[in-house]
Design an enzyme around this catalytic site. Sequence first.
Site, PDB file in Angstrom:
ATOM      1  N   SER A  22       0.816  -1.218   0.000  1.00 42.79           N
ATOM      2  CA  SER A  22       0.000   0.000   0.000  1.00 42.79           C
ATOM      3  C   SER A  22       0.847   1.264   0.000  1.00 42.79           C
ATOM      4  O   SER A  22       0.323   2.347   0.182  1.00 42.79           O
ATOM      5  CB  SER A  22      -0.922   0.010   1.230  1.00 42.79           C
ATOM      6  N   LYS A  56      -6.402   3.157   8.637  1.00 41.05           N
ATOM      7  CA  LYS A  56      -5.510   4.167   8.057  1.00 41.05           C
ATOM      8  C   LYS A  56      -6.116   5.558   8.164  1.00 41.05           C
ATOM      9  O   LYS A  56      -5.401   6.537   8.446  1.00 41.05           O
ATOM     10  CB  LYS A  56      -5.222   3.815   6.605  1.00 41.05           C
TER      11      LYS A  56
END
Length: 821
Positions: free
Chosen positions: A697, A740
Site C-alpha cells: 500500500s 488508516k
Amino acid sequence: MPTFGFDGKKSPEMLTLPMMSLREVVMFPKSIVPLFVGREASIKAIETAVADYGKQIFLVTQKSPEKEHPEPEDLYRVGTVSKILQMLRLPDGTIKVLFEGVSRAVWSPEDDMLQYVEEEEGGYPKARFAPLEESGEASPEAKALIRATHEALDEFGKVNKKVAPEAILAMSTIKDPGQLADQLMPHLKIDFARKQEILEELDASKRLERVYELLLGEIEIVSIEKRVKGRVKDQMEKNQREYYLNEQVKAINKEMGREDDPQAEALELEEALDAKVMTEENRERVRKEIKKMRTMQSSSAEYTVVRNYIDWVLDLPWGSIKDDKDVDITNARAILDEDHYGLEKPKERILEYLAVQTLVETMKGPILCFVGPPGVGKTSIAKSIARSMDREFLRLSLGGVRDEAEIRGHRRTYVGAMPGKIIQSLKRVKHNNPVICLDEVDKMSADFRGDPSAALLEVLDPEQNYAFNDHYLDLDYDLSKVFFITTANSLEGIPLPLQDRMEIIRLPGYLETEKVEIAKGFLLPKQIEQHGLKPENLKFSENAILDVVRYYTREAGVRNLERELASICRKSAMKIVEEKDRDKVISVTKQSLSKMLGVTKFSYGEREKEAQVGVCNGLAWTQLGGEMLLVEVALMPGKGKVEITGKLGDVMQESARAAISYIRARSDLLGLKPDFNTKVDVHIHVPDGATPKDGPSAGITLTTALISALLNIPVRHDLAMTGEITLRGRVLPIGGLREKLLAAHRGLIKTVLIPSENEKNLKDVPKDILKDLEVIPVKTMDEVIDKALKGGPETVWNKQHGEAPVAAELLKEDRPQASPQ
C-alpha cells in the site's frame, strides 16, 4: 378355497355326525392326536359320538380361536372324520381324548345343515358332511419326492429330539405321498391357518411337496434354535462362573483387610456407564475396558491407565445439554451494550444468531472469528455472548501451541497421556453446549509434533465436528452444539482452509471519542474499585482523559489506556494513605498529568509543520491499528545507484523499484532528461528503521516522494495517501482503510488520497472521522501528482522549478506545455 363339488343338496352320500370345533389345532387323516376338551358343547358331542355313533366324530377348526360359541361362518368347511380311541375324565371336569383321523370331509355351510341338538344337559352341534376323495397318480416325480422326504425325516429326527424315534421310523416306511404328508404334519410347528391349507389340498403329490418345503424350513429353524440355546447356556454358565469367582475374590479381599474391591468398582462403573447417553458402539468399547480392568491387579500401572481412561469417559457430559433460557433479544442487546461501547457489527451478528435460535429447535453452533488489534475487546465480547445466552464460558489460549496433541489429545500409549484441551474443557463445565473462546488462533505454529491449526479443522467444521475423534478417547464425540468463538490479531497467521470454516468479523480500533467514553464508563470505574478508592476521590478535568489518550497512548485498543488510568489511581491511593484522609479529593488536570504519568510519550499530530521536498505522508496498517508513515527521498550526484533503507520488507522494496521504473517511463511528460537516472544516486528512507515495514500500500507514496525530489516541488504537508501502483500508473486497492483513516485523523491530516476502488469502504468509517477529512478517490498516478504536489498540476506540468543543484541537472530546458490529462 378349492371347489369340492358339494352342492349342499341332500343325497345318499351325505352323512351326519356330532361335530366338535378345534382351537388352533388341525386334525389330519391317519394321524393320532391327544386333546384336552373343556367346552360343554364339545364334551356333549364326544359323549354322544361314543354312545350313539360308534365313537366317530367330525372335527373342524375354528377360524377365530378366541370365540367360545362359534357360528357356522366361523368354521372352516373342510374337516376330518375322526375316531375316538380313548377318553379319560379329569378331576377338574375336563376330559382327555385320543383322536385318530380317518378321512377328509366337507360340510355344508347352509344353516339347516348345521343343527344344534338341545337336550337337558346342553346342546351340541351335528353336521351333515360328504367325504372328499384324494387325487394324484403314482409317478417317478412322486417317488423321488417320497425318497427326499424320507431323507429329510432322518435329519429332522437327529436335530429334533422331541419327536420319538419310533414315529420317525414308522413314517420312513410309508410309500403313499398323501398318507406321508398327513402323518408328518402334526410334528411341524407351523400356524393352524397354513395347516388348514395343507388339509384342503386334495392332490397328494402337491400336498407332500408343500409339506416337504415346510419340513426343510423346520429343520433349519430347529438347528438355529439349538445353536442359540447352546450360546445362551454357555453364557449363563460363564456368568454363573464369573459370579462365583467374583464372590470368592470379595471374600478373599475381606479376609485380607483390603478396602478397595475391584469388582465392586467395576460394577459401579458399569452402572454409571448405563446412565450415560452415548451410542451403543461407544458404550460397548467402554464396557470392554471395564471388563479388562476386572482382570488386573489394582497395584499395576496398566490398571491405573485403564481406570483413568474410564474415569475420563464417564466424567464427560455425553448428551448433557444446558437448557438455554428463553432468548430475549432486548435483554441480550442490553447486556452487550452494558459490557461494550461501540462494536455495532459484532453485536448485530450475535443478536441475529440469538434470533434464529428462537425460531429453530436445533441449530449447529456457528464459528465466529473476531479479528482486530490487541485491546479492542475480542475476548471480553465472547464473555458477554455467553452471559447473554446464559451458557458456560471457557477460554483456551492457543498462542504458542505447537503440538497437535493439545487439540486432539495424546494417544493412550503411555502413563501421562491426556485428552486435548477441547475435551478437558467440556469435562470442567459438565455441559455439551458451552461458549468456548479459542484465543490467539493466529499465533499457533507447526513443528515435528504436528500442525495444531490443521487439527482445528475438524473441531471448527460444522459438517465434521458432530463426530470429533480425540486420540485419547478414540470415541466419536459430538461438538456440534458448542458455540466456538476464535480471536486473532490478523488473518495472515491463519491458514486459508481454517479461515474457510469461520465467519470473519473485524473489530477495528477505537476513535478518540470512543476511547474517552470507554474510559469514563468502563475503565475508570473498574480501576477506582480495584484500587480501593471511591468515585469522589478522583476528579478529572474536562480534557484530562483526552490528553491521556493523545499523549500517553498510541494503540487501536484501550489496554494501555487502562494501564495509565491504573497508574493515576495508584498515585492517588498513595496520597490518600500518606495524608490519612480517605475523603480527599484529587484533581487530575492537564498540568498534573505530567506529575502522575511523567513526560508525554507521544506527540499528537505527526505531520510536518511545512511542506518539504521529497517528504510524503503515507498510511500503513499494523496489528496495533493504523500508523502514519513518512517517506523521505534524497538525491545526490552519482551514477544511478538506488539505496533503500528503513528495514523494508520485500513488498515495499519492489514497490520502490516499480516507482523508479514508472518515473523513467514518464520522464518525457515530467520534463526529465531521458538519462536522468544515470546522473544521480537515489536514497529512499522510511524513518523508525528499527521497526519492520512491509505491505502492498506504499507504492503511490514512494512514487510521489521520488517525483517531488526529482522535480524539486514540495509535497503538501497536510495530505496523506495510501495505495499501490502498477508500471502503467494505475492505483490498486488496499486493505485496512478504516484504520488508516483513523491514523490520518490522529495526525491532523486534512486530505487523504485513496484508490477509487476503495470508495465503497468509506461506509465503514465513522462519520466523526469523515467530517474532518477530505477523502479523494484516485484512479491513476497522474491524479495523485496533481493533488499531492504543492502548486497543483500547473506547477508539475507547465512551469519551471527552482534551481536546486541536482534538480537543475536533471530537468529538460524545454518542458512540455500541456497536461497529459
